[in-house]
Design an enzyme around this catalytic site. Sequence first.
Site, PDB file in Angstrom:
ATOM      1  N   PRO A  74      50.863  45.710  31.246  1.00 57.30           N
ATOM      2  CA  PRO A  74      50.523  45.426  32.650  1.00 57.30           C
ATOM      3  C   PRO A  74      49.268  44.581  32.745  1.00 57.30           C
ATOM      4  CG  PRO A  74      51.291  47.666  32.460  1.00 57.30           C
ATOM      5  CD  PRO A  74      51.226  47.110  31.053  1.00 57.30           C
ATOM      6  N   CYS A  75      49.355  43.549  33.588  1.00 62.63           N
ATOM      7  CA  CYS A  75      48.415  42.437  33.446  1.00 62.63           C
ATOM      8  C   CYS A  75      47.519  42.204  34.643  1.00 62.63           C
ATOM      9  CB  CYS A  75      49.216  41.156  33.201  1.00 62.63           C
ATOM     10  SG  CYS A  75      50.489  40.866  34.446  1.00 62.63           S
ATOM     11  N   GLN A  76      47.640  42.957  35.726  1.00 63.73           N
ATOM     12  CA  GLN A  76      46.914  42.612  36.936  1.00 63.73           C
ATOM     13  C   GLN A  76      45.403  42.480  36.760  1.00 63.73           C
ATOM     14  OE1 GLN A  76      49.361  44.728  36.668  1.00 63.73           O
ATOM     15  NE2 GLN A  76      50.721  44.701  38.438  1.00 63.73           N
TER      16      GLN A  76
END
Length: 437
Positions: A74-76
């Site tokens: 997950p990259c946010q």
Amino acid sequence: MKQFRFIDLFAGIGGFRLGLEAVGGICVGSAEIDQQAIKVYRQNWPTDRSEHNLGDITTLQQLPAHDLVVGGVPCQPWSIAGKNQAFDDPRGQLWADVIRLVRINQPKAFIFENVKGLIDPRNRLCLESILDSFKAEGYNVYYKLLNSFDYGVAQNRDRVFIIGIQQKLGVPDFSFPEYSESEQRLYDILDNLQTPSIIPESLPIQRNLFGERIEVGFNKLTPRGAFNDFFILNDIRNGPTSIHSWEIYATTEREKQICTTIMRNRGNPRYGDCDGNPMSYQDIADLVVDLAESELQVLIQKRILRQYEDGKYEFFNRRLSGGIDGTYRIFLPHARFFGRLTARGMHDEIAEISVSGATAEAYKQNFIQQILIPKRHRPITVNEAARIQGFPATFKFHSNQSANFRLIGNSVAPPVIMALGKALPNDHLFEPELCEV
């Protein structure tokens, strides 16, 4: 082609799995907690045993026997447009869990994916920490920014890929896959689009000595000297393929002049520190001869301008990505790519027909008259979005359409994963006797 076993972390709807199964991979376990993603995943791999989904990676220790671990972490927190919270964000902490699982299970190799913000200079220390952690566990580590377009995907999508191979295996250095240009157009993969008899001239993609695409022109995928194959609907930028609200709505030549003057001057530092600033009546009157304030009020009624409490004026459509009337870009059927699919949705649409023109202005006017005014454009469907991302036409989704768009936008592009899988030195990594399942 040798078979190999892999673990699919942060599996989503199976983009990694599709790409790796195409090059001999056998998925022996996946980890996902998003229930909507799990539902789509199960629809497409219905024969998986219930224990195949390993669940929340933060609770995992020993993984099923495998050769390769993959996942789109997950990259946010790494978003360039975000707050750059990085490791301070709980989602950034998932990297610690990934590193922990690699330490415990010692896969022969791993492939992890993230947004381009991870290699932004502001995140340099975080990236170095991730790479150093993997090196400390005994891995040779490689990373590179790849664009899906370079691997046959009809999308301008940059992603960072981190590859690790156990040092003790003594395999050759990893080389990222060569580019594979595609001649496909959107009319080849989307539904009910007219194939144009004439396509505006395009020049070959230009590359440097390292084979990397040279970014040119207004859009990095548009060759120098060629027309863009999409139009941008906005009121704050100008260009040969920019369409403004005063070119769409009924306006007089005088009103067009007023709007164009505001657009060209709103970025002047005298009006504020932002890229574009609200302007007072006097600011505008100094630039437009004999301007009456009532003329600005008419433009407010036409939803071209708005007025703030302090009396200053700004364009009603003041956000670039918000477009006009909810539409930002309209791609033509002959375009080689569509806009980047995101989990937050998008404001891009597809035109039903293509247009051409001998000059930039003729090209623009033909677009307005033949596509924009008669409304010969539409949003893409879920199945079209999936094909743009590189999923097969047979891939199944559930009935929640907004969730489907989110899941597709979060996914990796399977053709890129397939190219990376082929690039692994599997003759050295994967021994036949170790691949029994």
